[in-house]
Each structure stands twice: as C-alpha cells, then as structure tokens.
Design a protein around this motif. Structure first.
Motif, short mmCIF file in Angstrom:
data_model
loop_
_atom_site.label_atom_id
_atom_site.label_comp_id
_atom_site.label_asym_id
_atom_site.label_seq_id
_atom_site.Cartn_x
_atom_site.Cartn_y
_atom_site.Cartn_z
N PRO A 365 50.25 49.77 39.78
CA PRO A 365 49.45 50.86 40.35
C PRO A 365 48.14 50.37 40.97
CG PRO A 365 49.16 50.79 37.97
CD PRO A 365 50.24 49.78 38.30
N CYS A 366 47.65 51.11 41.94
CA CYS A 366 46.36 50.80 42.54
C CYS A 366 45.75 52.08 43.09
CB CYS A 366 46.51 49.76 43.64
SG CYS A 366 47.50 50.31 45.05
N PHE A 367 44.44 52.04 43.34
CA PHE A 367 43.73 53.18 43.90
C PHE A 367 43.85 53.17 45.42
CE2 PHE A 367 41.79 52.58 39.79
CZ PHE A 367 41.53 53.87 39.35
N SER A 368 43.90 54.36 46.01
CA SER A 368 43.86 54.46 47.46
C SER A 368 42.46 54.08 47.94
CB SER A 368 44.21 55.88 47.91
OG SER A 368 43.26 56.81 47.38
N GLU A 369 42.34 53.83 49.24
CA GLU A 369 41.06 53.39 49.79
C GLU A 369 39.95 54.40 49.52
OE1 GLU A 369 40.17 50.45 51.65
OE2 GLU A 369 41.95 49.82 50.58
N ASP A 370 40.27 55.70 49.52
CA ASP A 370 39.25 56.73 49.32
C ASP A 370 39.10 57.16 47.86
OD1 ASP A 370 41.56 58.16 48.90
OD2 ASP A 370 41.33 59.47 50.64
N ASN A 371 39.83 56.49 46.95
CA ASN A 371 39.76 56.79 45.52
C ASN A 371 40.26 58.20 45.17
OD1 ASN A 371 38.82 54.32 44.73
ND2 ASN A 371 37.04 55.10 43.63
N SER A 373 43.48 59.09 45.17
CA SER A 373 44.83 59.08 44.62
C SER A 373 45.18 57.70 44.08
CB SER A 373 45.86 59.50 45.69
OG SER A 373 45.91 58.55 46.72
N ILE A 374 46.27 57.65 43.34
CA ILE A 374 46.80 56.39 42.82
C ILE A 374 48.23 56.24 43.34
CG2 ILE A 374 47.70 55.33 40.71
CD1 ILE A 374 45.12 56.33 39.33
N ILE A 375 48.55 55.05 43.77
CA ILE A 375 49.87 54.73 44.31
C ILE A 375 50.58 53.79 43.33
CG2 ILE A 375 51.13 53.78 46.26
CD1 ILE A 375 49.49 56.20 47.01
N PHE A 376 51.85 54.03 43.08
CA PHE A 376 52.61 53.11 42.23
C PHE A 376 54.08 53.14 42.62
CE2 PHE A 376 52.90 57.13 40.00
CZ PHE A 376 54.19 57.17 39.50
N CYS A 385 60.87 53.28 44.73
CA CYS A 385 60.20 54.19 45.65
C CYS A 385 58.70 54.15 45.39
CB CYS A 385 60.69 55.63 45.47
SG CYS A 385 62.46 55.83 45.68
N ILE A 386 57.93 54.57 46.38
CA ILE A 386 56.48 54.63 46.24
C ILE A 386 56.09 56.04 45.88
CG2 ILE A 386 54.28 54.33 47.44
CD1 ILE A 386 55.68 52.32 49.26
N TYR A 387 55.26 56.19 44.87
CA TYR A 387 54.78 57.49 44.40
C TYR A 387 53.27 57.59 44.55
CZ TYR A 387 59.37 58.06 42.21
OH TYR A 387 60.71 58.17 41.98
N GLN A 388 52.81 58.82 44.68
CA GLN A 388 51.38 59.08 44.83
C GLN A 388 50.96 60.14 43.83
OE1 GLN A 388 50.26 60.96 48.55
NE2 GLN A 388 48.35 59.82 48.61
N VAL A 389 49.87 59.88 43.12
CA VAL A 389 49.30 60.85 42.18
C VAL A 389 47.93 61.24 42.71
CG1 VAL A 389 48.66 61.34 39.80
CG2 VAL A 389 50.43 59.66 40.29
N MET A 390 47.72 62.52 43.01
CA MET A 390 46.43 62.97 43.49
C MET A 390 45.45 63.15 42.33
SD MET A 390 47.13 62.94 46.62
CE MET A 390 45.49 63.45 47.15
N LEU A 391 44.25 62.62 42.50
CA LEU A 391 43.22 62.70 41.46
C LEU A 391 42.26 63.82 41.81
CD1 LEU A 391 42.53 58.88 41.05
CD2 LEU A 391 44.00 60.31 39.64
N ASN A 392 42.75 65.04 41.76
CA ASN A 392 41.95 66.18 42.21
C ASN A 392 40.68 66.38 41.40
OD1 ASN A 392 43.92 66.84 44.14
ND2 ASN A 392 45.13 67.93 42.61
#
Length: 393
Positions: A365-371, A373-376, A385-392
């Motif tokens: 996992p890593c953070f997106s450039e704008d922090n 979301s997290i991609i893993f 597959c690539i997944y995205q978790v939004m850090l609302n």
C-alpha cells in the motif's frame, strides 16, 4: 475521465481492461467492491501473451498536467506499463521519468519530447531506481545477467534463496538525470536492492543486501555516492527479519519493520538515525509485509499478513487452509503522533506467487500524491487488481 488502460484483442480472449474510473463514485465499474474500496484497474494479460502477438494492441495514458498518450505495439506498451511502478513524477517539475527495458527516459509533460538519459550496458539489467528529493540524481542497481542462477520457469519463490546464494555481481550506479553522467558507487558479488537516496542529502544512499533473512549477512546498509562510508546499519541474527525500509520525508531517519521469527515473535516499527545509527522503537505493530508513510510523516500505512510465516516460506497448502477464513489480512492506518494503528479495510489477498511474478499479489500500500486515498493491490477477486480507499475523514 482519466483513461489508465485500454486493451483489445481480435479474438476477444484472455484480456481484461478498465473496470472503473478513478475518482468517479457514480461510475458502475465492473467488479467494483462494496464500500469505500474500489477496484480501479486490472491490466492482466494471460501467460504467453506478454509480447508482440499480432492483432493485439494497447494504449496507456499518464495524467500529469496534460494527458500523455503512450501508444504502440503490445511489446512496447507492456514494457512501459510494467515499469511504471518505478517511474518518478517530479512534484514541482513538468517531466516524467520512466524505465522501458534497460533504458531510462525523461518526458516533458508539455511538449511530450522524450529523451533517454541513461542506458544499462549490454549484459547488465537495471532495477530499483531511487530519486533524490530534487529529482536531479537517481541511483539504480545493475546486475550482471550471466552471474544469476537459471530460472526454472515457475512463478514461486525458488529463485529467492538461489539468487542470494549465487552471489551475483551487482553494482550501484549513480546517475545525473540532467547531464546523463554516471559512475559506479559500489560493485561486489552480493545481491543488492532497494536503493533510496536520502531526502535533502543526495550524497547518501540507503540500500539492502537482498535475500532470505536467514541467508544474508545483514539487510540495512548505507554508503556515500562517492563510495565512501560503506556501513552496515545493524547486525542481524539469523532469526530476525528487518524489512521494507524507507526514509522519512525530511531525511532525518529511516524506518523499517523489526520482526522476530522465534521466541516471543515481537514485531515493531523502528527508526534509525543515519549518522549515529542509533535505533528507536516507534511502536508495536501488526505483521506488516510492507509499509510507508505519507509526505508529512503524520500517518503510515501497512499491509498485515495473516500468518506469522515469512512470505517466501509460505506454501500453497498453508494458504489454501486459510483461504475461507478471515485472517489478519488487513490494511492498517497508523497515526504516527499517537503511535496507534487501526484497521482500514480487508485486502484479502492470497499472497500466492502464481501470477508470473512472486510479488504480483502483494498489497504494497501507498498514499496518493494528495494524501486523500490509499492505493493497494489484491488478487481477492482472482487476478491482481489495484484498489483505492478514500480517506474522507
């Protein structure tokens, strides 16, 4: 819309393409998971279709300030996409750096002009690029191909110990991206990996002696770009795992996972000062295989492994036994200031080395450039597959 992948095949077989758009919550998306986690792309090609099959093509886009259209034959585009994980997009500049085969390129994001600034010599392969914080310098590991053991064609971890024991001829190369000038920092019959240039100090390189924890002398090493101050950061007993090291954003320290394989099997996150080599325990943690921090070092993210057996020692039988159970295979968010961790989502990957490369199913996992979301990665739905978790919040 940001098109991140497009494939077609005249025979219509064995290809999967875009399964949802990044950042479009309303998009139906084939195979989307429920909740905040979303599968955004599956770029898998069937075994044997990775190169030049007539009648197949693909197109990929890099979304910088403008869309960059990188289209071509399957062989060209696959090579580009395969190395996109090691591309470095300068945060302030207007160019993208990427690797295609053994060449390293810079592409101007406005004019789309591309030039090769470094090429690995014949007989060597280049990998593990690390960039300085100003994107001026790059470090890579080059390995002499005729010193590597033969591969048996399997997708498993057999190569891991064999490569370490073969002691391939490796070297760390330091490259000036602007001028193309380069020099060898270190060369030895030892498997090198994971080069990382210290933030705000482009003359200091962190790297590892690669291989199984019980076969290497020690994992963590430092060296200056001129080859001086080659230092082992920490002694490593044969029952101790030290892994997935990375620099903190300000370069003051680097972090890594400390994991005992015997006794109490303690696991924690540790920090080390690169000047004094003084070690600090940050906090206990779940059994992370990989972890990293955001750009402000306020949070870290890690992928927990639902077994205390090291990944390269897991067998298909072990993994199949737990396939229908909910183990501790979660993505964790770590609050650095509070020194606490909490479950963010269930990645549910198999950890199996069955997709072609042993790490294809690793979440990493890593953070997106704008922090935001997290991609893993996960193969919980069959293919990686690539997944995205939004850090609302």
């Amino acid at each position: 819309d940001e098109c991140i992948g497009e494939r077609r095949a005249e025979d219509g077989r064995n290809h999967r393409g875009v399964v949802g758009e990044i950042g479009h919550a309303e998009s139906p998306g084939i195979g989307r998971d429920r909740g905040a986690r979303e599968r955004i792309f599956d770029g898998h090609a069937a075994p044997g279709q990775q190169g030049g099959t007539e009648g197949r093509d693909c197109k990929f886009y890099l979304h910088l300030k403008n869309h960059i259209d990188c289209s071509g034959t399957r062989k060209e585009a696959t090579s580009f996409l395969f190395k996109l994980h090691s591309s470095k997009i300068p945060s302030e500049g207007h160019s993208a750096l990427y690797q295609q085969n053994n060449r390293f390129y810079a592409m101007d994001a406005q004019t789309l002009e591309t030039h090769c600034f470094y090429e690995t010599p014949e007989g060597w392969s280049g990998s593990a690029p690390g960039m300085s914080s100003d994107n001026r310098f790059m470090s890579i590991v080059e390995t002499r191909q005729d010193t590597l053991p033969p591969r048996d064609g399997s997708a498993g971890w057999n190569f891991f110990a064999l490569t370490c024991q073969a002691k391939p001829l490796c070297r760390i190369v330091y490259i000036d991206v602007e001028t193309g000038k380069s020099h060898v920092v270190l060369e030895d019959h030892c498997w090198f990996g994971h080069t990382q240039i210290r933030p705000n100090d482009p003359d200091t390189i962190l790297f590892c002696h690669e291989g199984p924890y019980d076969l290497i002398d020690a994992r963590l090493w430092l060296i200056k770009s001129d080859g001086s101050r080659y230092r082992c950061c920490r002694k490593q007993p044969s029952d101790l795992i030290l892994t997935h090291e990375f620099w903190l954003p300000d370069g003051s320290k680097f972090a890594y996972v400390y994991r005992e394989t015997t006794g109490d099997k303690i696991e924690n996150i540790r920090l080390m000062d690169p000047e004094t080599l003084k070690e600090e325990i940050l906090m206990p943690c779940s059994p992370f295989a990989h972890f990293i921090c955001d750009k402000k070092n306020e949070y870290m993210v890690g992928d927990s492994q639902g077994s205390d057996v090291p990944i390269h020692l897991l067998t298909e039988e072990m993994l199949k036994e737990k396939a229908n159970t909910i183990s501790n295979d979660f993505i964790y968010l770590i609050d650095v200031k509070k020194r606490t961790e909490k479950k963010l989502c269930y990645h549910g990957t198999s950890w199996l080395a069955k997709h072609g490369n042993p790490q294809d199913s690793h979440p990493h996992p890593c953070f997106s450039e704008d922090n935001k979301s997290i991609i893993f990665v996960s193969d919980r739905e069959g293919l990686p597959c690539i997944y995205q978790v939004m850090l609302n919040n």
